[in-house]
Design a protein around this motif. Structure first.
Motif, PDB file in Angstrom:
ATOM      1  N   GLY A  14       0.854  -1.179   0.000  1.00 48.23           N
ATOM      2  CA  GLY A  14       0.000   0.000   0.000  1.00 48.23           C
ATOM      3  C   GLY A  14       0.891   1.230   0.000  1.00 48.23           C
ATOM      4  O   GLY A  14       1.721   1.405   0.890  1.00 48.23           O
ATOM      5  N   ILE A  15       0.748   2.076  -1.027  1.00 51.08           N
ATOM      6  CA  ILE A  15       1.629   3.224  -1.221  1.00 51.08           C
ATOM      7  C   ILE A  15       0.835   4.512  -1.083  1.00 51.08           C
ATOM      8  O   ILE A  15      -0.254   4.653  -1.662  1.00 51.08           O
ATOM      9  CB  ILE A  15       2.275   3.204  -2.635  1.00 51.08           C
ATOM     10  N   LEU A  16       1.373   5.456  -0.333  1.00 55.04           N
ATOM     11  CA  LEU A  16       0.828   6.813  -0.293  1.00 55.04           C
ATOM     12  C   LEU A  16       1.663   7.664  -1.235  1.00 55.04           C
ATOM     13  O   LEU A  16       2.870   7.809  -1.042  1.00 55.04           O
ATOM     14  CB  LEU A  16       0.882   7.384   1.124  1.00 55.04           C
ATOM     15  N   VAL A  17       1.024   8.200  -2.257  1.00 58.73           N
ATOM     16  CA  VAL A  17       1.710   9.045  -3.238  1.00 58.73           C
ATOM     17  C   VAL A  17       1.124  10.441  -3.178  1.00 58.73           C
ATOM     18  O   VAL A  17      -0.102  10.608  -3.146  1.00 58.73           O
ATOM     19  CB  VAL A  17       1.555   8.488  -4.674  1.00 58.73           C
ATOM     20  N   VAL A  18       1.986  11.439  -3.141  1.00 56.36           N
ATOM     21  CA  VAL A  18       1.556  12.835  -3.253  1.00 56.36           C
ATOM     22  C   VAL A  18       1.990  13.328  -4.622  1.00 56.36           C
ATOM     23  O   VAL A  18       3.183  13.340  -4.933  1.00 56.36           O
ATOM     24  CB  VAL A  18       2.174  13.712  -2.145  1.00 56.36           C
ATOM     25  N   ASP A  19       1.009  13.704  -5.452  1.00 54.86           N
ATOM     26  CA  ASP A  19       1.334  14.050  -6.834  1.00 54.86           C
ATOM     27  C   ASP A  19       1.849  15.479  -6.955  1.00 54.86           C
ATOM     28  O   ASP A  19       1.996  16.187  -5.945  1.00 54.86           O
ATOM     29  CB  ASP A  19       0.152  13.768  -7.765  1.00 54.86           C
ATOM     30  N   ASN A  20       2.112  15.906  -8.151  1.00 58.66           N
ATOM     31  CA  ASN A  20       2.714  17.214  -8.385  1.00 58.66           C
ATOM     32  C   ASN A  20       1.758  18.383  -8.160  1.00 58.66           C
ATOM     33  O   ASN A  20       2.169  19.546  -8.252  1.00 58.66           O
ATOM     34  CB  ASN A  20       3.291  17.280  -9.805  1.00 58.66           C
ATOM     35  N   GLU A  21       0.504  18.072  -7.869  1.00 56.85           N
ATOM     36  CA  GLU A  21      -0.462  19.104  -7.499  1.00 56.85           C
ATOM     37  C   GLU A  21      -0.848  18.994  -6.025  1.00 56.85           C
ATOM     38  O   GLU A  21      -1.863  19.518  -5.591  1.00 56.85           O
ATOM     39  CB  GLU A  21      -1.685  19.020  -8.410  1.00 56.85           C
ATOM     40  N   ASN A  22      -0.012  18.240  -5.283  1.00 58.34           N
ATOM     41  CA  ASN A  22      -0.157  18.077  -3.838  1.00 58.34           C
ATOM     42  C   ASN A  22      -1.424  17.312  -3.446  1.00 58.34           C
ATOM     43  O   ASN A  22      -1.960  17.491  -2.356  1.00 58.34           O
ATOM     44  CB  ASN A  22      -0.127  19.433  -3.125  1.00 58.34           C
ATOM     45  N   VAL A  23      -1.877  16.446  -4.336  1.00 61.50           N
ATOM     46  CA  VAL A  23      -3.025  15.585  -4.053  1.00 61.50           C
ATOM     47  C   VAL A  23      -2.524  14.241  -3.542  1.00 61.50           C
ATOM     48  O   VAL A  23      -1.589  13.661  -4.106  1.00 61.50           O
ATOM     49  CB  VAL A  23      -3.878  15.378  -5.326  1.00 61.50           C
ATOM     50  N   GLU A  24      -3.140  13.744  -2.475  1.00 60.58           N
ATOM     51  CA  GLU A  24      -2.756  12.458  -1.911  1.00 60.58           C
ATOM     52  C   GLU A  24      -3.516  11.315  -2.584  1.00 60.58           C
ATOM     53  O   GLU A  24      -4.723  11.417  -2.834  1.00 60.58           O
ATOM     54  CB  GLU A  24      -3.023  12.424  -0.400  1.00 60.58           C
ATOM     55  N   HIS A  25      -2.790  10.235  -2.857  1.00 59.46           N
ATOM     56  CA  HIS A  25      -3.370   9.042  -3.470  1.00 59.46           C
ATOM     57  C   HIS A  25      -2.943   7.817  -2.656  1.00 59.46           C
ATOM     58  O   HIS A  25      -1.783   7.718  -2.242  1.00 59.46           O
ATOM     59  CB  HIS A  25      -2.843   8.846  -4.895  1.00 59.46           C
ATOM     60  N   LYS A  26      -3.864   6.902  -2.469  1.00 60.93           N
ATOM     61  CA  LYS A  26      -3.549   5.605  -1.877  1.00 60.93           C
ATOM     62  C   LYS A  26      -3.597   4.568  -2.998  1.00 60.93           C
ATOM     63  O   LYS A  26      -4.658   4.358  -3.607  1.00 60.93           O
ATOM     64  CB  LYS A  26      -4.538   5.254  -0.771  1.00 60.93           C
ATOM     65  N   VAL A  27      -2.450   3.943  -3.270  1.00 52.53           N
ATOM     66  CA  VAL A  27      -2.338   3.053  -4.412  1.00 52.53           C
ATOM     67  C   VAL A  27      -1.872   1.677  -3.954  1.00 52.53           C
ATOM     68  O   VAL A  27      -0.906   1.570  -3.186  1.00 52.53           O
ATOM     69  CB  VAL A  27      -1.346   3.610  -5.458  1.00 52.53           C
ATOM     70  N   GLY A  28      -2.549   0.638  -4.427  1.00 53.64           N
ATOM     71  CA  GLY A  28      -2.111  -0.725  -4.159  1.00 53.64           C
ATOM     72  C   GLY A  28      -1.287  -1.236  -5.325  1.00 53.64           C
ATOM     73  O   GLY A  28      -1.739  -1.214  -6.478  1.00 53.64           O
ATOM     74  N   VAL A  29      -0.065  -1.691  -5.048  1.00 52.37           N
ATOM     75  CA  VAL A  29       0.820  -2.229  -6.075  1.00 52.37           C
ATOM     76  C   VAL A  29       1.159  -3.670  -5.713  1.00 52.37           C
ATOM     77  O   VAL A  29       1.763  -3.929  -4.661  1.00 52.37           O
ATOM     78  CB  VAL A  29       2.120  -1.412  -6.203  1.00 52.37           C
ATOM     79  N   CYS A  30       0.760  -4.603  -6.562  1.00 56.50           N
ATOM     80  CA  CYS A  30       1.068  -6.022  -6.319  1.00 56.50           C
ATOM     81  C   CYS A  30       2.551  -6.290  -6.577  1.00 56.50           C
ATOM     82  O   CYS A  30       3.247  -5.490  -7.206  1.00 56.50           O
ATOM     83  CB  CYS A  30       0.211  -6.909  -7.211  1.00 56.50           C
ATOM     84  N   TYR A  31       3.022  -7.437  -6.143  1.00 55.54           N
ATOM     85  CA  TYR A  31       4.428  -7.786  -6.310  1.00 55.54           C
ATOM     86  C   TYR A  31       4.840  -7.841  -7.782  1.00 55.54           C
ATOM     87  O   TYR A  31       5.989  -7.615  -8.117  1.00 55.54           O
ATOM     88  CB  TYR A  31       4.727  -9.131  -5.644  1.00 55.54           C
ATOM     89  N   GLY A  33       3.575  -5.823 -10.045  1.00 53.73           N
ATOM     90  CA  GLY A  33       3.375  -4.500 -10.614  1.00 53.73           C
ATOM     91  C   GLY A  33       1.935  -4.148 -10.911  1.00 53.73           C
ATOM     92  O   GLY A  33       1.626  -2.988 -11.219  1.00 53.73           O
ATOM     93  N   GLU A  34       1.018  -5.121 -10.829  1.00 57.26           N
ATOM     94  CA  GLU A  34      -0.384  -4.810 -11.094  1.00 57.26           C
ATOM     95  C   GLU A  34      -0.908  -3.799 -10.080  1.00 57.26           C
ATOM     96  O   GLU A  34      -0.600  -3.874  -8.890  1.00 57.26           O
ATOM     97  CB  GLU A  34      -1.223  -6.082 -11.027  1.00 57.26           C
ATOM     98  N   ILE A  35      -1.680  -2.825 -10.556  1.00 58.37           N
ATOM     99  CA  ILE A  35      -2.340  -1.864  -9.672  1.00 58.37           C
ATOM    100  C   ILE A  35      -3.675  -2.460  -9.250  1.00 58.37           C
ATOM    101  O   ILE A  35      -4.562  -2.688 -10.091  1.00 58.37           O
ATOM    102  CB  ILE A  35      -2.565  -0.513 -10.387  1.00 58.37           C
ATOM    103  N   ASP A  36      -3.842  -2.750  -7.959  1.00 58.28           N
ATOM    104  CA  ASP A  36      -5.080  -3.402  -7.515  1.00 58.28           C
ATOM    105  C   ASP A  36      -5.946  -2.488  -6.652  1.00 58.28           C
ATOM    106  O   ASP A  36      -6.910  -2.942  -6.027  1.00 58.28           O
ATOM    107  CB  ASP A  36      -4.771  -4.718  -6.795  1.00 58.28           C
ATOM    108  N   GLY A  37      -5.626  -1.197  -6.633  1.00 55.39           N
ATOM    109  CA  GLY A  37      -6.455  -0.244  -5.916  1.00 55.39           C
ATOM    110  C   GLY A  37      -5.903   1.161  -6.063  1.00 55.39           C
ATOM    111  O   GLY A  37      -4.675   1.349  -6.168  1.00 55.39           O
ATOM    112  N   HIS A  38      -6.811   2.141  -6.128  1.00 54.35           N
ATOM    113  CA  HIS A  38      -6.367   3.539  -6.238  1.00 54.35           C
ATOM    114  C   HIS A  38      -7.482   4.432  -5.697  1.00 54.35           C
ATOM    115  O   HIS A  38      -8.567   4.509  -6.273  1.00 54.35           O
ATOM    116  CB  HIS A  38      -6.057   3.892  -7.695  1.00 54.35           C
TER     117      HIS A  38
END
Length: 329
Positions: A14-31, A33-38
């Motif tokens: 589970g990754i917390l990413v802050v984008d270049n517009e300062n928006v927070e995203h919670k992203v699931g990345v499988c082993y 590389g598949e994205i299983d949640g955003h």
């Protein structure tokens, strides 16, 4: 753009990413590389309701999350052809191989390009009748490295130390032959007409530096081509390779006769092309590339289309563009 791994699960991270517009995203990345949640609250969840800018921000965040896991936990989470280490290893192999091996892999493509400027040259690849115009195609070749992800990891950072020294010679040679002007004109015509609906005074030093790892190819596909169609998806002809994995790199070239002046000259172009592909892997995750890779020119075709049609991007493909910090050596 920045990220933090917040948790590890049975499936991945589970990754917390802050984008270049300062928006927070919670992203699931499988082993794998598949994205299983955003999850995020700033942009519409339905892609049909997003602007191209909003959609690109979502894309950048997901790619950055994959990149972060690759860098921090060393899982193979990046699509192979979007991995700068794999592209750098391909570039190193092309730079180091002798002329006979290079011609064996790429001689057919050189001949195809040469046929555009010389009617006496037999064209090894016949274009289907539906192609709108023969200059409006992108020729491709898939490259497979004889290397594992562990072999190539970190290579683009090692390779960066040598980029300026040999890129200067390569680009100087291409400039002298007028290739960049020709490519700029071709891209302008090509992108305006077909891409809008889809998204030796100097020589090339091919001697590998002692500190660089060396790589080889296990397979290179036969050349194939893609072309854009109005109000329809782009069509790819050929390229149905039976190889059992995704290619490490895909070479993508628009037909420009000057590129095929000689096999050696085409090698110089490929060096520049692959350096620009490394640039594009960074732009695609919303991050400025390392300084040695901030160069102008045609890299990954998918991003060339974006640079032309998305207002959020400068035209990195244009070697005459005025983009702060970017050069063509």
């Amino acid at each position: 753009m920045n990220a933090e791994i917040k948790k590890e699960t049975d499936d991945g991270f589970g990754i917390l990413v802050v984008d270049n517009e300062n928006v927070e995203h919670k992203v699931g990345v499988c082993y794998d590389g598949e994205i299983d949640g955003h999850l995020q609250d700033a942009y519409p969840d339905d892609p049909e309701k997003r602007s191209s800018h909003e959609d690109e921000m979502i894309s950048q965040v997901q790619k950055y999350a994959q990149w972060h896991v690759y860098r921090e936990r060393e899982y193979d989470t990046l699509p192979p052809r979007r991995n700068p280490d794999r592209i750098a290893a391909t570039l190193a192999a092309i730079r180091e191989m002798d002329d006979a091996e290079f011609e064996r892999h790429f001689g057919t493509l050189v001949q195809q390009l040469n046929s555009y400027g010389d009617d006496t040259v037999d064209r090894p690849i016949e274009l289907e009748d539906a192609v709108p115009h023969e200059e409006g195609v992108v020729y491709k070749q898939d490259v497979y490295l004889d290397a594992t992800i562990e072999d190539v990891r970190g290579h683009h950072e090692e390779f960066a130390d040598d980029v300026e020294s040999f890129a200067t010679a390569v680009v100087g040679r291409l400039q002298e032959a007028g290739v960049f002007g020709t490519l700029s004109d071709r891209f302008g015509e090509f992108l305006e007409s077909d891409g809008s609906d889809d998204v030796d005074s100097q020589s090339t030093d091919t001697t590998p530096s002692e500190h660089l790892r060396q790589f080889g190819f296990t397979h290179v596909s036969e050349p194939y081509y893609m072309y854009h169609r109005k109000n329809k998806p782009a069509r790819t002809v050929g390229g149905e390779d039976a190889y059992q994995r995704a290619p490490d790199t895909v070479i993508e070239v628009i037909p420009t006769p000057t590129l095929a002046e000689s096999v050696d000259f085409f090698r110089a172009f490929l060096v520049h092309h692959l350096l620009c592909q490394i640039r594009d892997t960074y732009i695609g995750i919303g991050v400025e590339p390392p300084t040695p890779y901030r160069m102008l020119g045609a890299g990954i075709h998918h991003y060339t289309i974006k640079y032309k049609h998305f207002e959020m991007y400068p035209e990195y493909f244009d070697t005459e563009a005025d983009i702060d910090g970017y050069v063509y050596y």
